[in-house]
Design an enzyme around this catalytic site. Structure first.
Site, mmCIF file in Angstrom:
data_model
loop_
_atom_site.group_PDB
_atom_site.id
_atom_site.type_symbol
_atom_site.label_atom_id
_atom_site.label_comp_id
_atom_site.label_asym_id
_atom_site.label_seq_id
_atom_site.Cartn_x
_atom_site.Cartn_y
_atom_site.Cartn_z
ATOM 1 N N ASP A 1 0.850 -1.194 0.000
ATOM 2 C CA ASP A 1 0.000 0.000 0.000
ATOM 3 C C ASP A 1 0.884 1.242 0.000
ATOM 4 O OD1 ASP A 1 -2.090 -1.785 0.561
ATOM 5 O OD2 ASP A 1 -1.900 -1.485 2.729
ATOM 6 N N ASP B 1 0.157 8.279 7.762
ATOM 7 C CA ASP B 1 0.501 6.926 8.243
ATOM 8 C C ASP B 1 1.891 6.954 8.875
ATOM 9 O OD1 ASP B 1 -1.744 5.392 7.278
ATOM 10 O OD2 ASP B 1 -0.897 5.450 5.261
ATOM 11 N N GLU C 1 2.459 -2.065 11.422
ATOM 12 C CA GLU C 1 1.947 -2.408 10.097
ATOM 13 C C GLU C 1 2.674 -1.607 9.016
ATOM 14 O OE1 GLU C 1 -0.940 -2.425 6.843
ATOM 15 O OE2 GLU C 1 -1.291 -0.836 8.294
ATOM 16 N N GLU C 2 3.194 -0.460 9.394
ATOM 17 C CA GLU C 2 3.869 0.419 8.436
ATOM 18 C C GLU C 2 5.348 0.092 8.271
ATOM 19 O OE1 GLU C 2 2.165 2.148 6.548
ATOM 20 O OE2 GLU C 2 0.283 2.041 7.636
ATOM 21 N N ASP D 1 -1.285 -1.030 14.288
ATOM 22 C CA ASP D 1 -1.571 -0.346 13.026
ATOM 23 C C ASP D 1 -1.835 1.101 13.421
ATOM 24 O OD1 ASP D 1 -2.450 0.646 10.652
ATOM 25 O OD2 ASP D 1 -3.900 -0.953 10.245
ATOM 26 N N LEU E 1 -2.609 3.939 11.884
ATOM 27 C CA LEU E 1 -3.743 4.716 11.355
ATOM 28 C C LEU E 1 -4.498 3.859 10.335
ATOM 29 C CD1 LEU E 1 -4.839 7.483 11.974
ATOM 30 C CD2 LEU E 1 -3.497 8.405 10.094
ATOM 31 N N ASP E 2 -5.285 2.934 10.849
ATOM 32 C CA ASP E 2 -6.029 2.043 9.970
ATOM 33 C C ASP E 2 -7.152 2.815 9.253
ATOM 34 O OD1 ASP E 2 -6.541 -0.878 9.226
ATOM 35 O OD2 ASP E 2 -8.520 -0.155 9.807
ATOM 36 N N GLU F 1 -4.470 -6.238 13.066
ATOM 37 C CA GLU F 1 -5.903 -5.953 12.919
ATOM 38 C C GLU F 1 -6.768 -7.108 13.399
ATOM 39 O OE1 GLU F 1 -5.352 -5.325 8.644
ATOM 40 O OE2 GLU F 1 -5.889 -3.225 8.887
HETATM 41 P P1 AFP Z 1 -6.876 1.370 4.107
HETATM 42 O O1 AFP Z 1 -5.998 1.533 5.348
HETATM 43 O O2 AFP Z 1 -6.102 1.170 2.845
HETATM 44 O O3 AFP Z 1 -7.913 2.456 4.005
HETATM 45 O O4 AFP Z 1 -7.657 -0.028 4.282
HETATM 46 C C1 AFP Z 1 -8.566 -0.176 5.312
HETATM 47 C C2 AFP Z 1 -8.746 -1.614 5.640
HETATM 48 O O5 AFP Z 1 -7.513 -2.231 5.894
HETATM 49 C C3 AFP Z 1 -9.703 -1.848 6.801
HETATM 50 O O6 AFP Z 1 -9.742 -0.799 7.696
HETATM 51 C C4 AFP Z 1 -11.038 -2.104 6.127
HETATM 52 O O7 AFP Z 1 -11.913 -2.901 6.883
HETATM 53 C C5 AFP Z 1 -10.645 -2.765 4.845
HETATM 54 O O8 AFP Z 1 -9.346 -2.286 4.528
HETATM 55 C C6 AFP Z 1 -11.600 -2.445 3.722
HETATM 56 O O9 AFP Z 1 -11.252 -3.137 2.584
HETATM 57 P P2 AFP Z 1 -12.234 -3.238 1.299
HETATM 58 O O10 AFP Z 1 -12.342 -1.853 0.741
HETATM 59 O O11 AFP Z 1 -11.545 -4.189 0.386
HETATM 60 O O12 AFP Z 1 -13.584 -3.760 1.774
#
Ligand code: AFP
Length: 280
Positions: A35, A41, A64-65, A83, A85-86, A225
């Protein structure tokens, strides 16, 4: 462990400020999952690493980073995976995001997770700590105040279905359709922290991120996560499985492993187990 919770509180206060005032643009870097990292992040990661570096009981951390485990104190008791900043891709549209922390002993594996914490950055900042029970705190005038414990109902009415639908298996799609036919309401923002927080606070339901044709082992990372939320859901009286067995018993071979995951009230978890058993 108290020092760890205090450091997480402090990180939440600093990251809240960063989210409100920082640059939401992309950096030049990618994390180990490929990513592209946002500047936020990386900055959140720096805040957390610095705070954990001052705690004697922390043996090592892994973010995670970052690619690798960082050793801190050889006599420390705890290992922390986090993680910072998820859901950070949701910041530019001003949706809620979160930080997630898993606190482990001995090694970074599901059975050795001893506590977990997450912080939700929404209209308000809230923190949930799971040890023997699950406690909700809210940031009020710069301090985290205890609100109440969280206990899931046996059955809920919310459904958060993750990933791309055209990559779902036929049995997963049928199960999700049947759940909606039974009157469940769709609640999915694309941020794991607010989506799982909503189900917990509203009493129950089901969050799913299954194995899919494009991601046979799911998307969400075990240590940062999946395991921390599995611990929260179990301690709140619900369940957390990979479709077939308890997530906290799933093997970890690498710190950045991912896993399919289902979190929910007991009734919904039994429903998933039945469907997946029939298609194993
Ligand atoms: P980002 O950190 O790239 O925004 O991803 C968020 C995540 O890891 C998690 O928080 C969500 O539940 C999941 O991805 C959503 O993924 P989809 O868009 O594939 O459903």
């Amino acid at each position: 462990m108290k020092d760890i919770f205090k450091a997480i509180e402090q990180s939440a206060i600093e990251i809240k400020e960063l989210i409100e005032t920082g640059d939401t643009g992309k950096s030049e870097n990618q994390n180990s999952t490929g990513d592209t990292q946002l500047k936020l992040d990386i900055q959140s990661d720096v805040i957390i690493e610095k705070l954990f570096s001052n705690i004697a009981c922390v043996k090592a951390i892994v973010s995670e980073e970052q690619e690798d485990i960082i050793s801190l104190n050889k006599d420390g008791k705890y290992l922390i995976a986090y993680d910072p900043l998820d859901g950070s891709s949701l910041i530019d549209v001003n949706l809620s995001v979160g930080s997630i922390f898993g606190i482990y002993e001995n090694d970074f594996t599901g059975p050795n997770l001893v506590a977990s914490v997450y912080v939700v950055f929404g209209p308000r900042v809230e923190m949930v700590i799971a040890t023997d029970d699950v406690r909700l705190y809210r940031l009020i005038h710069g301090k985290f105040e205890f609100m109440h414990t969280i206990v899931l109902n046996e059955k809920g009415n919310l459904k958060a279905p993750g990933s791309t639908q055209n990559c779902w298996s036929a049995h997963h799609k049928t199960m999700v359709d049947d759940i909606f036919k039974d009157g469940y309401r769709l609640r999915y923002s694309g941020g794991m922290v607010p989506d799982l927080h909503q189900i917990l606070i509203k009493g129950g339901g089901l969050f799913s991120y299954p194995e899919t044709s494009d991601r046979p082992k799911g998307k969400l990372r075990q240590l940062f996560e999946v395991f921390p939320f599995a611990f929260v859901y179990e301690k709140a009286g619900g369940g957390a499985i990979d479709g077939y067995k308890r997530l906290l018993e799933v093997e970890t071979t690498h710190i950045h492993d991912t896993s399919a995951c289902f979190f929910g009230s007991n009734n919904e978890i039994q429903r998933v187990l039945k469907v997946y058993k029939e298609h194993a």
